[in-house]
Design a protein around this motif. Sequence first.
Motif, PDB file in Angstrom:
ATOM      1  N   VAL A  29       0.842  -1.209   0.000  1.00 48.53           N
ATOM      2  CA  VAL A  29       0.000   0.000   0.000  1.00 48.53           C
ATOM      3  C   VAL A  29       0.868   1.246   0.000  1.00 48.53           C
ATOM      4  O   VAL A  29       0.633   2.204  -0.760  1.00 48.53           O
ATOM      5  CB  VAL A  29      -0.952  -0.016   1.213  1.00 48.53           C
ATOM      6  N   LEU A  30       1.879   1.269   0.848  1.00 51.83           N
ATOM      7  CA  LEU A  30       2.757   2.444   0.927  1.00 51.83           C
ATOM      8  C   LEU A  30       3.519   2.648  -0.379  1.00 51.83           C
ATOM      9  O   LEU A  30       3.688   3.796  -0.841  1.00 51.83           O
ATOM     10  CB  LEU A  30       3.736   2.287   2.094  1.00 51.83           C
ATOM     11  N   ALA A  31       3.976   1.549  -1.002  1.00 52.36           N
ATOM     12  CA  ALA A  31       4.697   1.687  -2.272  1.00 52.36           C
ATOM     13  C   ALA A  31       3.776   2.206  -3.362  1.00 52.36           C
ATOM     14  O   ALA A  31       4.166   3.057  -4.178  1.00 52.36           O
ATOM     15  CB  ALA A  31       5.288   0.336  -2.677  1.00 52.36           C
ATOM     16  N   GLY A  32       2.532   1.704  -3.399  1.00 50.45           N
ATOM     17  CA  GLY A  32       1.585   2.198  -4.394  1.00 50.45           C
ATOM     18  C   GLY A  32       1.243   3.652  -4.183  1.00 50.45           C
ATOM     19  O   GLY A  32       1.161   4.437  -5.145  1.00 50.45           O
ATOM     20  N   ALA A  33       1.031   4.029  -2.912  1.00 49.78           N
ATOM     21  CA  ALA A  33       0.753   5.437  -2.621  1.00 49.78           C
ATOM     22  C   ALA A  33       1.944   6.313  -2.990  1.00 49.78           C
ATOM     23  O   ALA A  33       1.785   7.414  -3.543  1.00 49.78           O
ATOM     24  CB  ALA A  33       0.406   5.590  -1.141  1.00 49.78           C
ATOM     25  N   ALA A  34       3.166   5.844  -2.698  1.00 50.18           N
ATOM     26  CA  ALA A  34       4.369   6.613  -3.040  1.00 50.18           C
ATOM     27  C   ALA A  34       4.493   6.786  -4.550  1.00 50.18           C
ATOM     28  O   ALA A  34       4.894   7.862  -5.033  1.00 50.18           O
ATOM     29  CB  ALA A  34       5.606   5.910  -2.482  1.00 50.18           C
ATOM     30  N   ALA A  35       4.145   5.748  -5.319  1.00 46.76           N
ATOM     31  CA  ALA A  35       4.203   5.855  -6.780  1.00 46.76           C
ATOM     32  C   ALA A  35       3.205   6.893  -7.278  1.00 46.76           C
ATOM     33  O   ALA A  35       3.526   7.711  -8.155  1.00 46.76           O
ATOM     34  CB  ALA A  35       3.925   4.489  -7.415  1.00 46.76           C
ATOM     35  N   ASP A  36       1.987   6.872  -6.723  1.00 46.48           N
ATOM     36  CA  ASP A  36       0.984   7.858  -7.144  1.00 46.48           C
ATOM     37  C   ASP A  36       1.378   9.264  -6.713  1.00 46.48           C
ATOM     38  O   ASP A  36       1.182  10.241  -7.460  1.00 46.48           O
ATOM     39  CB  ASP A  36      -0.381   7.496  -6.558  1.00 46.48           C
ATOM     40  N   LEU A  37       1.930   9.370  -5.519  1.00 43.18           N
ATOM     41  CA  LEU A  37       2.379  10.693  -5.064  1.00 43.18           C
ATOM     42  C   LEU A  37       3.545  11.199  -5.906  1.00 43.18           C
ATOM     43  O   LEU A  37       3.633  12.411  -6.197  1.00 43.18           O
ATOM     44  CB  LEU A  37       2.790  10.611  -3.591  1.00 43.18           C
ATOM     45  N   ALA A  38       4.433  10.294  -6.298  1.00 42.68           N
ATOM     46  CA  ALA A  38       5.538  10.702  -7.172  1.00 42.68           C
ATOM     47  C   ALA A  38       5.002  11.169  -8.523  1.00 42.68           C
ATOM     48  O   ALA A  38       5.504  12.152  -9.094  1.00 42.68           O
ATOM     49  CB  ALA A  38       6.511   9.539  -7.355  1.00 42.68           C
ATOM     50  N   GLY A  39       3.996  10.475  -9.037  1.00 43.11           N
ATOM     51  CA  GLY A  39       3.392  10.917 -10.286  1.00 43.11           C
ATOM     52  C   GLY A  39       2.730  12.273 -10.147  1.00 43.11           C
ATOM     53  O   GLY A  39       2.813  13.128 -11.044  1.00 43.11           O
ATOM     54  N   LEU A  40       2.062  12.465  -8.998  1.00 45.48           N
ATOM     55  CA  LEU A  40       1.434  13.759  -8.738  1.00 45.48           C
ATOM     56  C   LEU A  40       2.494  14.854  -8.618  1.00 45.48           C
ATOM     57  O   LEU A  40       2.358  15.951  -9.190  1.00 45.48           O
ATOM     58  CB  LEU A  40       0.622  13.657  -7.441  1.00 45.48           C
ATOM     59  N   GLY A  41       3.564  14.549  -7.883  1.00 47.40           N
ATOM     60  CA  GLY A  41       4.642  15.529  -7.752  1.00 47.40           C
ATOM     61  C   GLY A  41       5.320  15.816  -9.078  1.00 47.40           C
ATOM     62  O   GLY A  41       5.723  16.961  -9.355  1.00 47.40           O
TER      63      GLY A  41
END
Length: 569
Positions: free
Chosen positions: A13-25
Amino acid sequence: MNRRMGLRLTWAVLAGAAADLAGLGLIAAAAWLITRAAEQPPLAALSVAIVATRAFATGKGVFRYAERLTGHDVALRAQAGSRERLYQALIPPQRPRHGGADLLSRMVDDTEAVQDLLVRCLLPAAAAALAGLAAVVIGLTLLPVAALVLVAGLVVAGVALPAGTAAAARRWSAKIAPARAALAERVADLVHGSADLAAYGAGDRALARARAADEALAALERRQARVHAIALAGGTLVQGLTVAAIVLLAQSAGTDRVATAVLALTALVAFEPVLPLAAAGERLAGIMAALRRLRDVGSAPPAVTEPATVSPAPPSPLTVEIDDLVVRHAPRDPSSERSGTPERAAVDGVSLTLTPGRRVALVGPSGAGKSTLLAALMRLVEPESGTIRVNGVDVRRLASDDVRAMMTGLTQDPYIFQTTLRANLRLAGPEADDEELRQAVWEARLEDWVERAGWDAELGEDGRTVSGGQLQRLALARALLYDPPVMLLDEPAEALDEEAADALMADLLDVTHDRTTLLVTHRLKGLEQVDEIVVLEEGRVVQRGHHDELVTEPGYYRDLWESEVLTRR
C-alpha cells in the motif's frame, strides 16, 4: 491474514501510494517548471524544479515496481492460502453438494477472487485515497475553493461511481459465477462423456445444452461490460468537468498562470488512481460472490464426525462386526414420519461379521444399499444408528484416516491420473520397489499389457487411453499393492463385457483367497468360492448363506442366477 502478510500488504500500500504521489509531484513540478520557464527567469531559479522533476520521475518507476512486486507477492500468497484451505475443507468427506466441474470452477476461478480483492480493489483504493489527499493539500495551498471542487469531483469518481457500479454489477455477478460453473459442467460432460454421448446419439443434445449455457454466460458478461463502459465514461466526464471548473475558478480569482497550470494538471493527475476504482467496484461484486461460494464449500458439514479423543488403531488381523446398522443419506425428517411415510433408510438394520480371511459377497438390485454399506465401513458416511466395530473398537472412536487405512480397496469409480503407469501404481505404494510393483501387476493379470506398453507409458486423464478391463485391473493392482487388512471391492466387473468380466472376477477371487474381503457384485459366477453371500433389498438383508443353498431357495438370488444361466446359453 497473519502478521507477516499484513506487514507485506502495508508495504505494498505504501509503495503504491508513493508511486501515485511521485506521479502527482512529477506533474506539479513539471507544470511549474514549464510555465515558469516561459517567463525566462535565471536558470538557477529553475534548478530545484529540474532536480525535483527528475527525482519524481525516477521515484515513480521505482515505487511502482516495488508496489507491483510486493502487491502480487501478497496476492499470490493469499490465493495459495485460499486454495490450501479449500483443499483442507475437501479432505474430510463432505455430504455431496457440488459436482466435480463446479468444484473445479471454485478451485480455479473463485480462488482468483482473493488475488483480485487485493490487487484490483484494496491496494488501488488505499493508494488513490493517499494520492487524492495530497492533491487536495496542494489545492488548499494554492486556492482553497479549487480544493473544495477537487474534493467533490474525487468523491463522485472515487466513491459514488464505484458504489453505483458495485450495486449494478451485483445483480449480474451473483448470476455469473453459477453460470460459469454450469458451463464448466456442460463442457466436462462433453469432454469426458464424448464416447458415451456418441454411442447413444446424444451428442447434439449435449452440445446444444453447452451452447445454451455459453450463451447465457455471454449475455450476463455483456451486461456487466455495459456497466463497466458506463462507469469509465462517467469517471472521465467527472474528471474533465472538475478540471474545467478549477481552471475557471482560478481565472476568476485572478490566480497567476503558474499556479493555474499547477492546479489544473494536479487535479487532472489526481484522478488517474481514482478512475480505476469504478471498475474495482464493479469487480468487487463478483469477488464477493466468489468468496461466498468459497465459504459455502468451507462451511459444508463433514459427512462423518471425528472423535474428540482418538483411540489407537487396532493391530491386524482384524475382525469387523456390523451390528444392526442403519444409514440414511438425508437426515430423518420428522414431518415425513408424522405423515406416515418416513424416508427409507439406505441401509436398514444390517448385521454382518468379517473374520480374518473370510470372504463375503454382497448381492442385490441397484439401490439396495450395497455401496452405502461399504461407504459406512470406510467412514465416508455417518450411520444413523447401529455400530461398526474393529477388534471390538467402535470405528467412531478411531480417526477416519485410520479406518480407511484398514478397510479400503477398489471403488466403483477408480481414477487414473494423466501420468505414467508406474506413477499411477505408486499412488497405492509410494515406497514400493519394482519387484512389489511387478507382483501386484502379475496378481491383477496385467503383465502382458505392461510388457507391451512399458512401465513409463503415459496414461490419459481419467483412463481414457485404456480399455475398461485394463482400467479395472489397474485399479485392482493398486488395491493389491496397498494390501489393506480388509479388502473392499465395489462392482469390480461393472461396465465390462461378459468375457472380460468373467476373467476379471475369476482372477479377483483367486488373488483374494485367504484375504478378508467384502465383495459387492451383480455377477454370480464364481461366488461358490466365497464363504457367505448376503442378499440386500431396500437396505435390508433378505437372504444369506452359501451359493449352493441360495440357488435352491425362492428369492432374488435364485432368480438372478437363473437369469444369468439362461443368458449364458
